[in-house]
Design a protein around this motif. Structure first.
Motif, mmCIF file in Angstrom:
data_model
loop_
_atom_site.group_PDB
_atom_site.id
_atom_site.type_symbol
_atom_site.label_atom_id
_atom_site.label_comp_id
_atom_site.label_asym_id
_atom_site.label_seq_id
_atom_site.Cartn_x
_atom_site.Cartn_y
_atom_site.Cartn_z
ATOM 1 N N THR A 18 21.246 -88.721 -36.856
ATOM 2 C CA THR A 18 21.639 -90.116 -36.976
ATOM 3 C C THR A 18 21.121 -90.905 -35.772
ATOM 4 O O THR A 18 20.765 -90.325 -34.742
ATOM 5 N N LYS A 53 23.338 -77.020 -41.900
ATOM 6 C CA LYS A 53 22.774 -78.364 -42.002
ATOM 7 C C LYS A 53 22.837 -79.080 -40.667
ATOM 8 O O LYS A 53 23.784 -78.909 -39.902
ATOM 9 N N ILE A 54 21.815 -79.891 -40.429
ATOM 10 C CA ILE A 54 21.817 -80.806 -39.293
ATOM 11 C C ILE A 54 21.634 -82.206 -39.853
ATOM 12 O O ILE A 54 20.674 -82.468 -40.575
ATOM 13 N N ARG A 55 22.570 -83.085 -39.522
ATOM 14 C CA ARG A 55 22.445 -84.485 -39.917
ATOM 15 C C ARG A 55 22.028 -85.272 -38.681
ATOM 16 O O ARG A 55 22.768 -85.353 -37.707
ATOM 17 N N VAL A 104 26.022 -82.645 -36.403
ATOM 18 C CA VAL A 104 25.616 -84.044 -36.441
ATOM 19 C C VAL A 104 25.007 -84.330 -35.081
ATOM 20 O O VAL A 104 25.638 -84.107 -34.048
ATOM 21 N N GLU A 154 22.353 -92.657 -40.853
ATOM 22 C CA GLU A 154 21.690 -91.383 -41.083
ATOM 23 C C GLU A 154 20.180 -91.564 -41.159
ATOM 24 O O GLU A 154 19.673 -92.425 -41.864
ATOM 25 N N ASP A 183 27.718 -76.632 -39.328
ATOM 26 C CA ASP A 183 26.819 -77.767 -39.516
ATOM 27 C C ASP A 183 26.905 -78.664 -38.285
ATOM 28 O O ASP A 183 27.915 -78.663 -37.570
ATOM 29 N N LYS A 200 18.166 -88.479 -41.420
ATOM 30 C CA LYS A 200 17.784 -87.396 -42.316
ATOM 31 C C LYS A 200 18.778 -86.251 -42.166
ATOM 32 O O LYS A 200 19.237 -85.972 -41.064
ATOM 33 N N THR A 201 19.067 -85.579 -43.277
ATOM 34 C CA THR A 201 19.841 -84.337 -43.235
ATOM 35 C C THR A 201 18.897 -83.204 -43.573
ATOM 36 O O THR A 201 18.152 -83.270 -44.552
#
Length: 139
Positions: free
Chosen positions: A25, A21-23, A124, A30, A122, A32-33
């Protein structure tokens, strides 16, 4: 624009083999994830194959990139969380030179067009608010 810059020495990048996953911000909020499926990486787009820029645009997350994703400017500057930073390819000398031109540089700053996550963690990704192109010209 887009394509590859023949004047830079690319660093090796390992494409992901498992989902992650890539969140995304901006200003701590946020945007989009995204779940990245390694069997469905975007084949076309600006930036290196598997780069944060290609992944973001394929998911509908805008990251400004004036040079077309060829490491010739610093407009796609992003800041990664420390844990995810260690799972990306090494920055080239040319990328580091371009990052030096960006405002608000931090120790985990990268150019989204050059940064390729390997999928072992994952991520961020903070898109600085000055980098988000809120107005798109219809050319």
């Amino acid at each position: 624009m887009g394509g590859e810059n023949p004047y830079i020495q690319q660093t090796d990048a390992v494409l992901p083999t498992s989902a992650f996953k890539i969140r995304f911000t901006s200003d701590g909020e946020e945007l989009k994830t995204v779940v990245v499926d390694p069997s469905a990486l975007p084949e076309r787009g600006d930036g290196r194959p598997g780069s944060l820029l290609r992944l973001a645009h394929a998911a509908g997350v805008e990251i400004d990139h004036a040079c077309g994703g060829v490491c010739a400017c610093s407009t796609c500057h992003v800041v990664l969380d420390q844990r995810g930073f260690d799972t990306t390819n090494e920055a080239s000398e040319e990328e580091e030179d371009m990052i030096d031109l960006a405002p608000g540089v931090k120790g985990t700053s990268r150019l989204a067009c050059q940064c390729v996550p390997d999928g072992t963690s994952d991520l961020v990704v903070e898109i600085p608010s000055w980098n988000r192109n809120a107005v798109q010209e219809g050319h």
